[in-house]
Design an enzyme around this catalytic site. Structure first.
Site, PDB file in Angstrom:
ATOM      1  N   GLU A 159      -2.472 -12.661   4.141  1.00  0.00           N
ATOM      2  CA  GLU A 159      -3.150 -12.136   5.333  1.00  0.00           C
ATOM      3  C   GLU A 159      -4.151 -13.173   5.798  1.00  0.00           C
ATOM      4  OE1 GLU A 159      -4.819  -8.187   5.284  1.00  0.00           O
ATOM      5  OE2 GLU A 159      -2.945  -7.330   4.539  1.00  0.00           O
TER       6      GLU A 159
ATOM      7  N   LYS B  19       0.241   3.946   2.668  1.00  0.00           N
ATOM      8  CA  LYS B  19       0.841   3.657   3.972  1.00  0.00           C
ATOM      9  C   LYS B  19       2.321   4.048   3.969  1.00  0.00           C
ATOM     10  CE  LYS B  19      -1.694  -0.418   5.633  1.00  0.00           C
ATOM     11  NZ  LYS B  19      -1.458  -1.790   6.113  1.00  0.00           N
TER      12      LYS B  19
ATOM     13  N   ASP C 102      -0.912  -3.900  10.175  1.00  0.00           N
ATOM     14  CA  ASP C 102      -2.273  -4.227   9.781  1.00  0.00           C
ATOM     15  C   ASP C 102      -3.193  -3.193  10.416  1.00  0.00           C
ATOM     16  OD1 ASP C 102      -3.784  -6.104   8.185  1.00  0.00           O
ATOM     17  OD2 ASP C 102      -4.868  -6.498  10.033  1.00  0.00           O
TER      18      ASP C 102
ATOM     19  N   GLY D 212      -8.578   5.086   1.533  1.00  0.00           N
ATOM     20  CA  GLY D 212      -9.461   4.161   2.239  1.00  0.00           C
ATOM     21  C   GLY D 212     -10.684   4.858   2.832  1.00  0.00           C
TER      22      GLY D 212
ATOM     23  N   ASN E  60       0.829  -1.201   0.000  1.00  0.00           N
ATOM     24  CA  ASN E  60       0.000   0.000   0.000  1.00  0.00           C
ATOM     25  C   ASN E  60       0.875   1.267   0.000  1.00  0.00           C
ATOM     26  OD1 ASN E  60      -1.650   2.163   0.799  1.00  0.00           O
ATOM     27  ND2 ASN E  60      -3.109   0.770   1.776  1.00  0.00           N
TER      28      ASN E  60
ATOM     29  N   LYS F 151      -3.093  14.641   9.648  1.00  0.00           N
ATOM     30  CA  LYS F 151      -3.586  13.270   9.895  1.00  0.00           C
ATOM     31  C   LYS F 151      -2.536  12.471  10.661  1.00  0.00           C
ATOM     32  CE  LYS F 151      -4.797   8.859   7.813  1.00  0.00           C
ATOM     33  NZ  LYS F 151      -4.868   7.995   6.644  1.00  0.00           N
TER      34      LYS F 151
ATOM     35  N   ASP G 105     -10.835   7.261   4.911  1.00  0.00           N
ATOM     36  CA  ASP G 105     -10.586   8.632   5.385  1.00  0.00           C
ATOM     37  C   ASP G 105     -11.736   9.618   5.114  1.00  0.00           C
ATOM     38  OD1 ASP G 105      -8.204   8.035   6.557  1.00  0.00           O
ATOM     39  OD2 ASP G 105      -6.951   8.771   4.925  1.00  0.00           O
TER      40      ASP G 105
ATOM     41  N   ARG H 172      -1.932   5.188  12.651  1.00  0.00           N
ATOM     42  CA  ARG H 172      -0.621   4.850  12.074  1.00  0.00           C
ATOM     43  C   ARG H 172       0.477   5.701  12.707  1.00  0.00           C
ATOM     44  NH1 ARG H 172      -2.295   4.817   7.474  1.00  0.00           N
ATOM     45  NH2 ARG H 172      -2.635   2.598   7.707  1.00  0.00           N
TER      46      ARG H 172
HETATM   47  P1  ITT Z   1      -0.815  -4.015   3.263  1.00  0.00           P
HETATM   48  O1  ITT Z   1      -0.136  -4.435   2.006  1.00  0.00           O
HETATM   49  O2  ITT Z   1       0.080  -3.192   4.167  1.00  0.00           O
HETATM   50  O3  ITT Z   1      -1.500  -5.123   4.028  1.00  0.00           O
HETATM   51  P2  ITT Z   1      -3.549  -3.079   2.804  1.00  0.00           P
HETATM   52  O4  ITT Z   1      -4.056  -1.980   1.937  1.00  0.00           O
HETATM   53  O5  ITT Z   1      -3.995  -4.485   2.532  1.00  0.00           O
HETATM   54  O6  ITT Z   1      -1.950  -2.975   2.803  1.00  0.00           O
HETATM   55  P3  ITT Z   1      -4.634  -3.232   5.579  1.00  0.00           P
HETATM   56  O7  ITT Z   1      -5.080  -4.628   5.381  1.00  0.00           O
HETATM   57  O8  ITT Z   1      -3.809  -2.928   6.778  1.00  0.00           O
HETATM   58  O9  ITT Z   1      -3.872  -2.663   4.296  1.00  0.00           O
HETATM   59  O10 ITT Z   1      -5.824  -2.201   5.642  1.00  0.00           O
HETATM   60  C1  ITT Z   1      -7.157  -2.538   5.664  1.00  0.00           C
HETATM   61  C2  ITT Z   1      -7.986  -1.503   4.960  1.00  0.00           C
HETATM   62  O11 ITT Z   1      -8.220  -0.459   5.901  1.00  0.00           O
HETATM   63  C3  ITT Z   1      -7.321  -0.892   3.740  1.00  0.00           C
HETATM   64  O12 ITT Z   1      -7.780  -1.500   2.583  1.00  0.00           O
HETATM   65  C4  ITT Z   1      -7.795   0.563   3.786  1.00  0.00           C
HETATM   66  O13 ITT Z   1      -8.933   0.690   2.965  1.00  0.00           O
HETATM   67  C5  ITT Z   1      -8.195   0.790   5.231  1.00  0.00           C
HETATM   68  N1  ITT Z   1      -7.223   1.661   5.899  1.00  0.00           N
HETATM   69  C6  ITT Z   1      -6.050   1.330   6.476  1.00  0.00           C
HETATM   70  N2  ITT Z   1      -5.429   2.403   6.966  1.00  0.00           N
HETATM   71  C7  ITT Z   1      -6.227   3.453   6.682  1.00  0.00           C
HETATM   72  C8  ITT Z   1      -6.139   4.838   6.899  1.00  0.00           C
HETATM   73  O14 ITT Z   1      -5.091   5.383   7.495  1.00  0.00           O
HETATM   74  N3  ITT Z   1      -7.131   5.603   6.475  1.00  0.00           N
HETATM   75  C9  ITT Z   1      -8.201   5.082   5.856  1.00  0.00           C
HETATM   76  N4  ITT Z   1      -8.368   3.801   5.582  1.00  0.00           N
HETATM   77  C10 ITT Z   1      -7.372   2.978   5.999  1.00  0.00           C
END
Ligand code: ITT
Length: 185
Positions: A36, A12, A65, A141, A9, A163, A143, A169
């Protein structure tokens, strides 16, 4: 000091990179795509992925995560946040919340850090509410539908540094850095 961040991501990486740069670290993305697992807690999900990475490479790294937990929905989407985002999206969450007055929610992030010998986890939480409508263009995501406590704007209406200063995070990263700095001395 360089830190390897295992994630696919880019958002992130950007957020963690900015926060860590402020704290004196450089982030390098590694997109190894660990699986996952479906589990009850973010800690279990993060540690499962982290163990998979260690079986392939023992160099220090961290991964994270994250999840969005809505109280009225008994914590949903929580550990299912990625799947729910890719299917019904935040629009689906807003539909489930239509006309509801109880709108409290939170973001959580769990970092699993591997120091070359063992795992350490760091958790960050930010409480707030689900907005009535999506607002803002920044972030990613969920947000656009999350208003952190003490604010009127959604995360997507804030700058990245605003943020980061209060986000799940940002807080998990601060804890990790505090621990890293202590270890260095
Ligand atoms: P990884 O490769 O790091 O796992 P990911 O996108 O699959 O990346 P996660 O499973 O940790 O990430 O995140 C779950 C969901 O939560 C992700 O798809 C985002 O839509 C949402 N999310 C995570 N962090 C967020 C943030 O800071 N703000 C808004 N939405 C967030």
């Amino acid at each position: 000091m360089r830190l390897r961040f295992i994630t696919g991501n880019k958002n992130k990486v950007r957020e963690a990179g900015e926060r860590l740069a402020e704290l004196g670290y450089e982030v390098v993305q590694d997109n190894m795509k660990p699986p996952e697992v479906q589990a009850d807690t973010l800690e279990e999900v993060a540690l499962f992925s982290a163990k998979w990475v260690v079986e392939r490479s023992q160099e220090p790294f961290f991964l994270e995560d994250a999840g969005f937990f809505v109280d009225y929905l008994k914590g949903f989407p929580g550990v299912y946040s990625a799947y729910v985002f890719d299917t019904i999206g935040y629009g689906g969450i807003l539909r489930l919340m239509r006309c509801k007055t109880e709108r409290s929610a939170r973001f959580e992030a769990v970092i699993a850090y591997w120091d070359g010998r063992e795992f350490h986890t760091f958790k960050g939480v930010v409480k707030g509410t689900v907005s009535r409508n999506p607002r803002g263009e920044n972030g990613f995501g969920y947000d656009p539908i999350f208003i952190p406590e003490g604010e009127e704007r959604t995360f997507a209406e804030m700058s990245a540094s605003e943020k980061n200063a209060i986000s799940h995070r940002g807080r998990a990263i601060e804890k990790m850095v505090r621990w890293l700095k202590k270890k260095e001395t």
